[in-house]
Design an enzyme around this catalytic site. Structure first.
Site, PDB file in Angstrom:
ATOM      1  N   CYS A 147       0.813  -1.216   0.000  1.00  0.00           N
ATOM      2  CA  CYS A 147       0.000   0.000   0.000  1.00  0.00           C
ATOM      3  C   CYS A 147       0.850   1.271   0.000  1.00  0.00           C
ATOM      4  O   CYS A 147       1.886   1.344   0.630  1.00  0.00           O
ATOM      5  CB  CYS A 147      -0.928   0.061   1.208  1.00  0.00           C
ATOM      6  SG  CYS A 147      -2.143  -1.243   1.234  1.00  0.00           S
ATOM      7  N   ARG A 198       6.584  -0.997  -3.958  1.00  0.00           N
ATOM      8  CA  ARG A 198       6.153  -1.541  -2.666  1.00  0.00           C
ATOM      9  C   ARG A 198       5.191  -2.716  -2.826  1.00  0.00           C
ATOM     10  O   ARG A 198       4.917  -3.417  -1.859  1.00  0.00           O
ATOM     11  CB  ARG A 198       5.455  -0.436  -1.861  1.00  0.00           C
ATOM     12  CG  ARG A 198       6.383   0.699  -1.471  1.00  0.00           C
ATOM     13  CD  ARG A 198       5.608   1.846  -0.906  1.00  0.00           C
ATOM     14  NE  ARG A 198       4.991   1.511   0.354  1.00  0.00           N
ATOM     15  CZ  ARG A 198       5.509   1.792   1.538  1.00  0.00           C
ATOM     16  NH1 ARG A 198       6.642   2.430   1.612  1.00  0.00           N
ATOM     17  NH2 ARG A 198       4.897   1.462   2.635  1.00  0.00           N
ATOM     18  N   TRP A 252      -2.663  -3.037  -1.550  1.00  0.00           N
ATOM     19  CA  TRP A 252      -2.237  -4.443  -1.510  1.00  0.00           C
ATOM     20  C   TRP A 252      -3.279  -5.125  -0.637  1.00  0.00           C
ATOM     21  O   TRP A 252      -3.358  -4.869   0.560  1.00  0.00           O
ATOM     22  CB  TRP A 252      -0.846  -4.526  -0.901  1.00  0.00           C
ATOM     23  CG  TRP A 252      -0.202  -5.875  -0.976  1.00  0.00           C
ATOM     24  CD1 TRP A 252       0.470  -6.403  -2.035  1.00  0.00           C
ATOM     25  CD2 TRP A 252      -0.129  -6.848   0.078  1.00  0.00           C
ATOM     26  NE1 TRP A 252       0.941  -7.656  -1.705  1.00  0.00           N
ATOM     27  CE2 TRP A 252       0.589  -7.948  -0.426  1.00  0.00           C
ATOM     28  CE3 TRP A 252      -0.610  -6.899   1.381  1.00  0.00           C
ATOM     29  CZ2 TRP A 252       0.843  -9.086   0.337  1.00  0.00           C
ATOM     30  CZ3 TRP A 252      -0.358  -8.028   2.138  1.00  0.00           C
ATOM     31  CH2 TRP A 252       0.368  -9.111   1.609  1.00  0.00           C
ATOM     32  N   ASN A 309      -3.415   3.091   4.690  1.00  0.00           N
ATOM     33  CA  ASN A 309      -2.436   1.998   4.761  1.00  0.00           C
ATOM     34  C   ASN A 309      -2.564   1.375   6.138  1.00  0.00           C
ATOM     35  O   ASN A 309      -2.687   2.102   7.126  1.00  0.00           O
ATOM     36  CB  ASN A 309      -1.007   2.531   4.636  1.00  0.00           C
ATOM     37  CG  ASN A 309      -0.642   2.892   3.217  1.00  0.00           C
ATOM     38  OD1 ASN A 309      -1.456   2.780   2.310  1.00  0.00           O
ATOM     39  ND2 ASN A 309       0.586   3.350   3.030  1.00  0.00           N
ATOM     40  N   GLY A 310      -2.474   0.063   6.213  1.00  0.00           N
ATOM     41  CA  GLY A 310      -2.523  -0.599   7.524  1.00  0.00           C
ATOM     42  C   GLY A 310      -3.713  -1.529   7.621  1.00  0.00           C
ATOM     43  O   GLY A 310      -4.351  -1.857   6.620  1.00  0.00           O
ATOM     44  N   GLU A 322      18.615 -18.310   2.376  1.00  0.00           N
ATOM     45  CA  GLU A 322      18.489 -17.076   1.593  1.00  0.00           C
ATOM     46  C   GLU A 322      18.509 -17.378   0.084  1.00  0.00           C
ATOM     47  O   GLU A 322      17.741 -16.813  -0.683  1.00  0.00           O
ATOM     48  CB  GLU A 322      19.606 -16.090   1.978  1.00  0.00           C
ATOM     49  CG  GLU A 322      19.599 -14.777   1.215  1.00  0.00           C
ATOM     50  CD  GLU A 322      18.298 -13.983   1.322  1.00  0.00           C
ATOM     51  OE1 GLU A 322      17.429 -14.346   2.141  1.00  0.00           O
ATOM     52  OE2 GLU A 322      18.141 -13.009   0.562  1.00  0.00           O
ATOM     53  N   LYS A 380      15.423 -16.420  -2.342  1.00  0.00           N
ATOM     54  CA  LYS A 380      15.618 -15.512  -3.478  1.00  0.00           C
ATOM     55  C   LYS A 380      15.111 -16.158  -4.757  1.00  0.00           C
ATOM     56  O   LYS A 380      14.423 -15.549  -5.553  1.00  0.00           O
ATOM     57  CB  LYS A 380      17.113 -15.199  -3.571  1.00  0.00           C
ATOM     58  CG  LYS A 380      17.514 -13.851  -4.023  1.00  0.00           C
ATOM     59  CD  LYS A 380      17.286 -12.668  -3.119  1.00  0.00           C
ATOM     60  CE  LYS A 380      16.321 -12.765  -2.034  1.00  0.00           C
ATOM     61  NZ  LYS A 380      16.112 -11.724  -1.117  1.00  0.00           N
ATOM     62  N   GLU A 402      11.144 -16.520  -4.725  1.00  0.00           N
ATOM     63  CA  GLU A 402      10.328 -15.297  -4.782  1.00  0.00           C
ATOM     64  C   GLU A 402      10.398 -14.597  -6.134  1.00  0.00           C
ATOM     65  O   GLU A 402       9.416 -14.022  -6.566  1.00  0.00           O
ATOM     66  CB  GLU A 402      10.642 -14.342  -3.620  1.00  0.00           C
ATOM     67  CG  GLU A 402      12.004 -13.721  -3.620  1.00  0.00           C
ATOM     68  CD  GLU A 402      12.241 -12.836  -2.395  1.00  0.00           C
ATOM     69  OE1 GLU A 402      11.289 -12.307  -1.832  1.00  0.00           O
ATOM     70  OE2 GLU A 402      13.410 -12.682  -2.030  1.00  0.00           O
ATOM     71  N   HIS A 428      15.958 -37.893   6.532  1.00  0.00           N
ATOM     72  CA  HIS A 428      14.893 -38.229   7.488  1.00  0.00           C
ATOM     73  C   HIS A 428      13.506 -38.003   6.883  1.00  0.00           C
ATOM     74  O   HIS A 428      12.560 -37.706   7.596  1.00  0.00           O
ATOM     75  CB  HIS A 428      15.081 -37.429   8.781  1.00  0.00           C
ATOM     76  CG  HIS A 428      16.344 -37.785   9.491  1.00  0.00           C
ATOM     77  ND1 HIS A 428      16.489 -38.967  10.196  1.00  0.00           N
ATOM     78  CD2 HIS A 428      17.543 -37.171   9.539  1.00  0.00           C
ATOM     79  CE1 HIS A 428      17.727 -39.034  10.675  1.00  0.00           C
ATOM     80  NE2 HIS A 428      18.393 -37.957  10.287  1.00  0.00           N
ATOM     81  N   LYS A 449       7.176  -4.664  -0.663  1.00  0.00           N
ATOM     82  CA  LYS A 449       8.519  -4.311  -0.213  1.00  0.00           C
ATOM     83  C   LYS A 449       8.577  -4.143   1.292  1.00  0.00           C
ATOM     84  O   LYS A 449       9.481  -4.623   1.950  1.00  0.00           O
ATOM     85  CB  LYS A 449       8.970  -3.029  -0.912  1.00  0.00           C
ATOM     86  CG  LYS A 449      10.371  -2.571  -0.550  1.00  0.00           C
ATOM     87  CD  LYS A 449      11.405  -3.535  -1.086  1.00  0.00           C
ATOM     88  CE  LYS A 449      12.812  -3.215  -0.651  1.00  0.00           C
ATOM     89  NZ  LYS A 449      13.714  -4.366  -0.842  1.00  0.00           N
TER      90      LYS A 449
HETATM   91  C1  F6R Z   1      12.939 -11.065   0.702  1.00  0.00           C
HETATM   92  C2  F6R Z   1      12.595  -9.854   1.416  1.00  0.00           C
HETATM   93  C3  F6R Z   1      11.829  -9.987   2.674  1.00  0.00           C
HETATM   94  C4  F6R Z   1      12.324  -8.981   3.724  1.00  0.00           C
HETATM   95  C5  F6R Z   1      11.402  -9.019   4.941  1.00  0.00           C
HETATM   96  C6  F6R Z   1      11.867  -8.075   6.034  1.00  0.00           C
HETATM   97  O1  F6R Z   1      13.674 -10.762  -0.442  1.00  0.00           O
HETATM   98  O2  F6R Z   1      12.891  -8.766   0.984  1.00  0.00           O
HETATM   99  O3  F6R Z   1      11.874 -11.287   3.170  1.00  0.00           O
HETATM  100  O4  F6R Z   1      13.646  -9.289   4.064  1.00  0.00           O
HETATM  101  O5  F6R Z   1      10.106  -8.684   4.559  1.00  0.00           O
HETATM  102  O6  F6R Z   1      11.849  -6.755   5.600  1.00  0.00           O
HETATM  103  P1  F6R Z   1      12.635  -5.636   6.379  1.00  0.00           P
HETATM  104  O7  F6R Z   1      14.086  -5.957   6.291  1.00  0.00           O
HETATM  105  O8  F6R Z   1      12.280  -4.354   5.699  1.00  0.00           O
HETATM  106  O9  F6R Z   1      12.165  -5.683   7.807  1.00  0.00           O
END
Ligand code: F6R
Length: 589
Positions: free
Chosen positions: A2, A27, A75, A99-100, A466, A470, A473, A489, A584
């Site tokens: 949002c 975002r 969103w 937003n929220g 990670e 990556k 996503e 297991h 984001k």
């Molecule tokens: C994955 C990604 C998310 C953020 C998570 C935390 O690529 O970007 O998993 O790492 O949403 O976000 P922040 O760091 O802004 O608290």
């Protein structure tokens, strides 16, 4: 997740709001809308999908002449992504964007329905709008104050009301700023939305209400006027430009060496400047997603090198768990945005117990940066791609340097040369990134697969987490990270002929053990891709990164996985910078 833009001034309202929405696209959103207002009416136009759809709709409409408006990217939370649920919402005289999440929306809605209010959408936002309208009696500030007392949850509102000439803003647990231009004023959930017009802004604090009128602005809290400092944003236009790269994700990966140097240099010059965590007996590292995986690397190093007991937890779990704190506990929050709702809640939980909180954070004016007791800032600059890359690398680098400092302080680390490794790390990382052709070759081998595994032990397992996140996503390929020894297991039953399995081999203590596990999946037909700091020369594909001290090794491995994920997503034609369903900054629970 949002976005809000509001504008009052003499420029073309439509263009400013649309440009603002486009700047907030990163975002994540699934619908958008705009409301224009003049003395006589409020005109609302909404659309599902991309902002270009809204733009097309605006082209076709006869727009009213106006000098103010509010706009939103949504969103979906309460109610699906359709035009009715898109913001702005109107109830009676009030039109607003939000937003929220309003947690007690259901209860408030029932109360309002009993009072005869009719609802058109499924959203919590319309409930907030109706609530404010129900309290409105020619004094909007009073109505907002009353409504805020009733609402449980998080919000940033931009509000307009028939019959006056103002835009109002208020926030709680969701960011909102007032942009101060030469002759005009803005409201935004993120400075990116307005930076083309002004770099001067005021951070609204919780429950402060801003009134924007033709005469300027006024900020009050509980009816009392508040004086606020006008801040200057340091968001360069270069940071918001792809600078010739096809995607922000790639640009941001390639920026890693520069931002790494910027982040580490002050501490390499004088390690005393870095917060010393060695005096704590226990550390809780709390974060979400990639930031949590960065925390897992921190946990390994703090435990193994500095001998400190560490709990590492995802914030959405931590905030609701029974936590046994000790006076000597430190809670480290890791967050790029500093606005992640669960991480904020975890921080507040620790603060309520009077436990020290330390934030490793990128965005300086963010809630986590402002409310934590101590801060270490990473210098990633704005990260536009939804999937984090450079911020994650800096989070890992900083927590690793903290572990090194703590190990020295506790007399457990004698090797003073390790600081030199941190010093040469940006240059070595650049060399790793320059080998893109190698990673493209791997991407070409796996881009059409349906399932991919990542296996490793200890720190290498954290790297797998990670790497797997990556890949899934941005490319939408199903992938899983497993502790190499755990696979047999149960999960090993999924291994099939030609299924790619990444083996991460950097930790010398468990290297041979992981190799045995790699052999187990290889003998069941898996295609093995090894990322290592010591050549094996016996698997299908292999990337050998330079060997460096344990504190720095992950920073040379994860970027390889980031680039592979990027190349795979690109080959599959994915929307790399804005993957579906993702946002984001996750400002809701
Ligand atoms: C994955 C990604 C998310 C953020 C998570 C935390 O690529 O970007 O998993 O790492 O949403 O976000 P922040 O760091 O802004 O608290």
């Amino acid at each position: 997740m949002c976005g809000i833009v509001g504008y009052k001034g003499k420029r073309q309202v439509k263009n400013i709001l649309l440009e603002g929405l486009k700047a907030l696209e990163y975002r994540g959103y699934d619908s958008s809308g705009i409301a224009f207002k003049n003395d006589k009416e409020i005109q609302v136009i909404k659309s599902v999908g991309k902002i270009s759809n809204l733009e097309e709709k605006l082209e076709k409409e006869k727009l009213i002449k106006c000098d103010m408006g509010i706009a939103h990217t949504r969103w979906a939370t309460h109610g699906g992504p359709n035009e009715v649920n898109a913001h702005p919402h109107t109830s009676g005289k009030v039109t607003l964007v939000h937003n929220g999440i309003i947690e007690n929306a259901h209860e408030l809605k029932e109360r309002l329905i009993e009072d005869g209010v009719e609802f058109k959408s499924e959203t919590d936002t319309e409930v907030a709008c109706a609530l404010i309208n129900s309290y409105y009696d020619n004094d909007m500030v009073k109505a907002i104050n009353k409504a805020c007392k009733d609402i449980v949850g998080s919000y940033a509102f931009a509000i307009m009301v028939e019959g006056d000439d103002k835009i109002y803003g208020v926030r709680k647990d969701s960011p909102l700023i007032l942009g101060v231009g030469e002759d005009d004023l803005f409201l935004a959930s993120d400075i990116a939305a307005i930076i083309d017009y002004t770099d001067k802004y005021i951070l609204l604090d919780e429950l402060e209400i801003v009134e924007i009128s033709s005469d300027g602005y006024a900020i009050t809290k509980n009816g009392r006027s508040v004086d606020k400092k006008v801040l200057t944003a340091d968001l360069s236009s270069e940071a918001r430009d792809k600078c010739g790269y096809d995607h922000f994700m790639l640009k941001e990966i390639m920026e890693e060496p520069v931002v790494l140097k910027k982040t580490l240099d002050p501490y390499i010059e004088d390690l005393d400047k870095l917060i010393d965590v060695s005096k704590y007996e226990e550390i809780h590292i709390v974060a979400c997603g990639s930031a949590y995986y960065a925390g897992m690397i921190g946990k390994s190093l703090l435990e193994e090198k500095a001998g400190i007991r560490v709990v590492c937890d995802v914030a959405s779990e931590y905030r609701y768990k029974k936590i046994i704190y000790d006076r000597k506990t430190l809670v480290i929050l890791i967050s790029q945005s500093g606005e992640t709702a669960d991480t904020i809640a975890a921080m507040r939980k620790a603060k309520e117990e009077k436990i020290d909180t330390l934030a490793i954070v990128n965005v300086k004016g963010s809630t986590i940066a402002r409310e934590s007791d101590m801060q270490v800032f990473i210098e990633a600059g704005p990260e536009i791609a939804v999937a984090t890359t450079k911020a994650y690398i800096l989070q890992v680098a900083i927590i690793s340097l903290m572990a090194y400092k703590a190990a020295i302080k506790k007399g457990l680390e004698k090797d003073k040369n390790i600081l030199k490794d941190f010093d040469i790390l940006p240059r070595m990382l650049k060399e790793v990134l320059d080998r893109r052709e190698e990673y493209l070759e791997i991407a070409n081998e796996i881009y059409n697969k349906e399932d991919i595994f990542f296996i490793g032990r200890k720190i290498d397992y954290s790297i797998c987490m990670e790497g797997s996140l990556k890949l899934k996503e941005v490319s939408y390929i199903h992938s899983e990270a497993y502790q190499a020894g755990e696979l047999k297991h149960g999960t090993i039953s999924l291994i099939e002929d030609d299924m790619p399995v990444f083996g991460i081999l950097t930790d010398k203590d468990v290297r041979e053990k992981t190799i045995s596990n790699i052999e187990e999946v290889k003998s069941r037909g898996a295609k093995i891709i090894v990322i290592t700091n010591e050549a094996c020369n016996k698997y299908d594909l292999e990337v050998v990164v330079p060997k460096i001290s344990d504190y720095c090794q992950a920073v040379l491995v994860v970027p390889v996985l980031q680039l592979i994920a990027y190349e795979v997503a690109k080959t599959r034609g994915c929307d790399i910078d804005k993957p579906k369903n993702l946002a984001k900054s996750v400002t809701v629970e």
